[in-house]
Enzyme design. Sequence first.
Site, PDB file in Angstrom:
ATOM      1  N   ASN A  34       0.849  -1.190   0.000  1.00  0.00           N
ATOM      2  CA  ASN A  34       0.000   0.000   0.000  1.00  0.00           C
ATOM      3  C   ASN A  34       0.886   1.242   0.000  1.00  0.00           C
ATOM      4  OD1 ASN A  34       0.382   0.960   2.889  1.00  0.00           O
ATOM      5  ND2 ASN A  34      -0.314  -1.135   3.240  1.00  0.00           N
ATOM      6  N   ARG A  35       0.263   2.401  -0.055  1.00  0.00           N
ATOM      7  CA  ARG A  35       1.002   3.634  -0.302  1.00  0.00           C
ATOM      8  C   ARG A  35       1.462   4.352   0.956  1.00  0.00           C
ATOM      9  NH1 ARG A  35      -1.016   5.433  -5.905  1.00  0.00           N
ATOM     10  NH2 ARG A  35      -0.139   7.445  -5.365  1.00  0.00           N
TER      11      ARG A  35
END
Length: 232
Positions: A34-35
């Site tokens: 994820n970011r």
Amino acid sequence: GREAASGSVLAGRRVLVTAGGTREPLDPVRYLGNRSSGKQGVALARAARAAGAEVTLIGANLQVEPPAGVEHVAVETSEQLHDAVLAARGDADLVIMAAAVADFRPRSLAAHKIKKSEDGTDPVIELTRTPDILAEISAHRARPGQVIVGFAAETGDATHTPLEFARAKLARKGCDALVLNEVTDGAVFGQDSTAVHVVTPDGQVAEASGTKDDVAVFLVGTFARIAASTVG
Ligand code: CTP
Ligand code: CA
């Protein structure tokens, strides 16, 4: 409003912070991730240290340096994060779950790099749920009076505001406070500034915005007040 968690509001307290984003391996060279950069969690660890706490930071794939004076435990997967939290939470007065934890991981880890098939069929990746660390540590506290804080990034939908989702999540998780990041427009991730609401079971809402460092100082002050009013 904003106020400084100046000096020593957490002197003599032990604080456990998780930060960053987990990576769930698919094969020896690939993962689902994820970011999350870890900036907000690292800023919280720094602010807690500055407020006098003894801080352990469990960092999942941090893209920023852990602060000086903080014990850093590096992890990659949600399972490693889970195990590290359970190992470190015992003597914590305050647990801050700022990490973005994968909800699902690939059901199996391929022993070899997955290759394109000869006949051109697309592979299907089967996923399975990861343990909900926040719900688990909130339901089974390591010590009485331990204060546990969760984070949520919400967009809202046609029928619910982000704040409504945050209140429901606070109740579902069973933690003592939930910090809401509104992510409309994809803002927040990797950015230096942020805006948050803090919801607590008494129905109160506090809000702050600014750099992630400013917001971290505000949040640490808020958590310190909750800890001071919680009977251990
Ligand atoms: N969290 C956790 N373990 C997980 C997933 C999330 O401990 N397996 C924690 C996060 O660190 C965060 C909080 O739970 O503090 C909320 O995460 P979020 O992803 O917003 O909650 P979910 O229950 O996974 O809800 P959603 O379906 O909206 O993703
Ligand atoms: Ca989630």
